[in-house]
Scaffold this motif. Structure first.
Motif, mmCIF file in Angstrom:
data_model
loop_
_atom_site.group_PDB
_atom_site.id
_atom_site.type_symbol
_atom_site.label_atom_id
_atom_site.label_comp_id
_atom_site.label_asym_id
_atom_site.label_seq_id
_atom_site.Cartn_x
_atom_site.Cartn_y
_atom_site.Cartn_z
ATOM 1 N N UNK A 75 -2.006 4.508 3.194
ATOM 2 C CA UNK A 75 -1.462 4.535 4.557
ATOM 3 C C UNK A 75 -1.824 5.836 5.257
ATOM 4 N N UNK A 76 -2.094 5.741 6.522
ATOM 5 C CA UNK A 76 -2.204 6.921 7.379
ATOM 6 C C UNK A 76 -0.797 7.255 7.876
ATOM 7 N N UNK A 77 -0.681 8.343 8.599
ATOM 8 C CA UNK A 77 0.616 8.681 9.187
ATOM 9 C C UNK A 77 1.054 7.577 10.156
ATOM 10 N N UNK A 78 0.106 7.035 10.913
ATOM 11 C CA UNK A 78 0.419 5.921 11.812
ATOM 12 C C UNK A 78 0.882 4.697 11.027
ATOM 13 N N UNK A 79 0.293 4.480 9.858
ATOM 14 C CA UNK A 79 0.685 3.361 9.015
ATOM 15 C C UNK A 79 2.098 3.512 8.485
ATOM 16 N N UNK A 92 0.825 -1.205 0.000
ATOM 17 C CA UNK A 92 0.000 0.000 0.000
ATOM 18 C C UNK A 92 0.863 1.260 0.000
ATOM 19 N N UNK A 93 2.058 1.184 0.576
ATOM 20 C CA UNK A 93 2.930 2.364 0.625
ATOM 21 C C UNK A 93 3.380 2.813 -0.768
ATOM 22 N N UNK A 94 3.374 1.896 -1.729
ATOM 23 C CA UNK A 94 3.807 2.231 -3.093
ATOM 24 C C UNK A 94 2.739 3.023 -3.841
ATOM 25 N N UNK A 95 1.466 2.629 -3.651
ATOM 26 C CA UNK A 95 0.346 3.306 -4.289
ATOM 27 C C UNK A 95 -0.946 2.772 -3.676
ATOM 28 N N UNK A 96 -2.002 3.573 -3.699
ATOM 29 C CA UNK A 96 -3.284 3.076 -3.206
ATOM 30 C C UNK A 96 -3.738 1.863 -4.020
ATOM 31 N N UNK A 97 -4.266 0.859 -3.338
ATOM 32 C CA UNK A 97 -4.738 -0.365 -4.004
ATOM 33 C C UNK A 97 -6.056 -0.804 -3.390
ATOM 34 N N UNK A 98 -6.810 -1.577 -4.153
ATOM 35 C CA UNK A 98 -8.029 -2.186 -3.628
ATOM 36 C C UNK A 98 -7.715 -3.638 -3.287
ATOM 37 N N UNK A 99 -8.592 -4.282 -2.554
ATOM 38 C CA UNK A 99 -8.308 -5.591 -1.973
ATOM 39 C C UNK A 99 -7.866 -6.661 -2.948
ATOM 40 N N UNK A 100 -8.609 -6.846 -4.029
ATOM 41 C CA UNK A 100 -8.267 -7.888 -5.004
ATOM 42 C C UNK A 100 -6.897 -7.601 -5.619
ATOM 43 N N UNK A 101 -6.663 -6.339 -5.964
ATOM 44 C CA UNK A 101 -5.378 -5.937 -6.545
ATOM 45 C C UNK A 101 -4.236 -6.207 -5.559
ATOM 46 N N UNK A 102 -4.484 -5.941 -4.292
ATOM 47 C CA UNK A 102 -3.485 -6.184 -3.254
ATOM 48 C C UNK A 102 -3.120 -7.663 -3.179
ATOM 49 N N UNK A 103 -4.119 -8.532 -3.172
ATOM 50 C CA UNK A 103 -3.835 -9.964 -3.094
ATOM 51 C C UNK A 103 -3.056 -10.422 -4.325
ATOM 52 N N UNK A 104 -3.368 -9.900 -5.489
ATOM 53 C CA UNK A 104 -2.640 -10.265 -6.719
ATOM 54 C C UNK A 104 -1.186 -9.781 -6.658
ATOM 55 N N UNK A 105 -0.961 -8.589 -6.135
ATOM 56 C CA UNK A 105 0.411 -8.074 -6.019
ATOM 57 C C UNK A 105 1.228 -8.937 -5.054
ATOM 58 N N UNK A 106 0.625 -9.341 -3.953
ATOM 59 C CA UNK A 106 1.329 -10.208 -3.007
ATOM 60 C C UNK A 106 1.632 -11.568 -3.633
ATOM 61 N N UNK A 107 0.703 -12.073 -4.415
ATOM 62 C CA UNK A 107 0.935 -13.348 -5.107
ATOM 63 C C UNK A 107 2.056 -13.211 -6.129
ATOM 64 N N UNK A 108 2.113 -12.080 -6.829
ATOM 65 C CA UNK A 108 3.150 -11.861 -7.842
ATOM 66 C C UNK A 108 4.560 -11.810 -7.260
ATOM 67 N N UNK A 109 4.683 -11.358 -6.018
ATOM 68 C CA UNK A 109 6.019 -11.304 -5.410
ATOM 69 C C UNK A 109 6.425 -12.633 -4.785
ATOM 70 N N UNK A 110 5.537 -13.632 -4.873
ATOM 71 C CA UNK A 110 5.905 -14.958 -4.381
ATOM 72 C C UNK A 110 5.159 -15.438 -3.161
ATOM 73 N N UNK A 111 4.016 -14.839 -2.882
ATOM 74 C CA UNK A 111 3.202 -15.260 -1.744
ATOM 75 C C UNK A 111 1.867 -15.797 -2.258
ATOM 76 N N UNK A 112 1.885 -16.983 -2.896
ATOM 77 C CA UNK A 112 0.664 -17.508 -3.499
ATOM 78 C C UNK A 112 -0.420 -17.875 -2.491
ATOM 79 N N UNK A 113 -0.056 -18.016 -1.222
ATOM 80 C CA UNK A 113 -1.015 -18.382 -0.173
ATOM 81 C C UNK A 113 -1.958 -17.240 0.178
#
Length: 113
Positions: free
Chosen positions: A78-82, A20-41
């Motif tokens: 991200x918020x400032x706390x994030x 999320x720190x790279x750019x705003x994302x929605x949930x499905x897009x987030x899961x796909x990005x995590x899968x692309x970096x090697x986290x298929x689970x």
């Protein structure tokens, strides 16, 4: 629960914040990005509870935006706390991963003295 699942559960918040720190994302897009970096689970079913928890803890916020196809989507930023939490997680991970990798790869703790 497998060892892999337990390890991933411990660091998943940091992984989500990092994406999320790279750019705003929605949930499905987030899961796909995590899968692309090697986290298929990491499926949508895994991501949405994490997003809700992070939002409840004021580490991210959601904003509805129009979609090019279909209904509006909730994009997370991200918020400032994030931002601060991601920095802390990153520092802690670096402090833990170096000695753990050394132990697991070399196996002799006396080599680090």
């Amino acid at each position: 629960m497998s060892i892999r699942s337990q390890l991933l559960k411990g660091i998943l918040d940091g992984c989500v914040l990092a994406v999320i720190s790279k750019e705003p994302v929605y949930g499905y897009e987030l899961s796909k990005k995590l899968q692309l970096v090697g986290l298929p689970d990491v499926s949508e079913g895994t991501v949405y509870p994490v997003l809700l928890r992070l939002q409840k803890n004021d580490l991210i916020y959601g904003e509805m935006r129009p979609s090019e196809s279909g209904p509006n989507r909730k994009y997370y930023s991200l918020t400032q706390n994030g931002i601060q939490a991601l920095e802390i997680i990153t520092n802690e991970w670096q402090q833990l991963s170096v000695p753990i990798n050394a132990l697991l790869m070399k196996g002799d703790p006396n080599e680090f003295k």
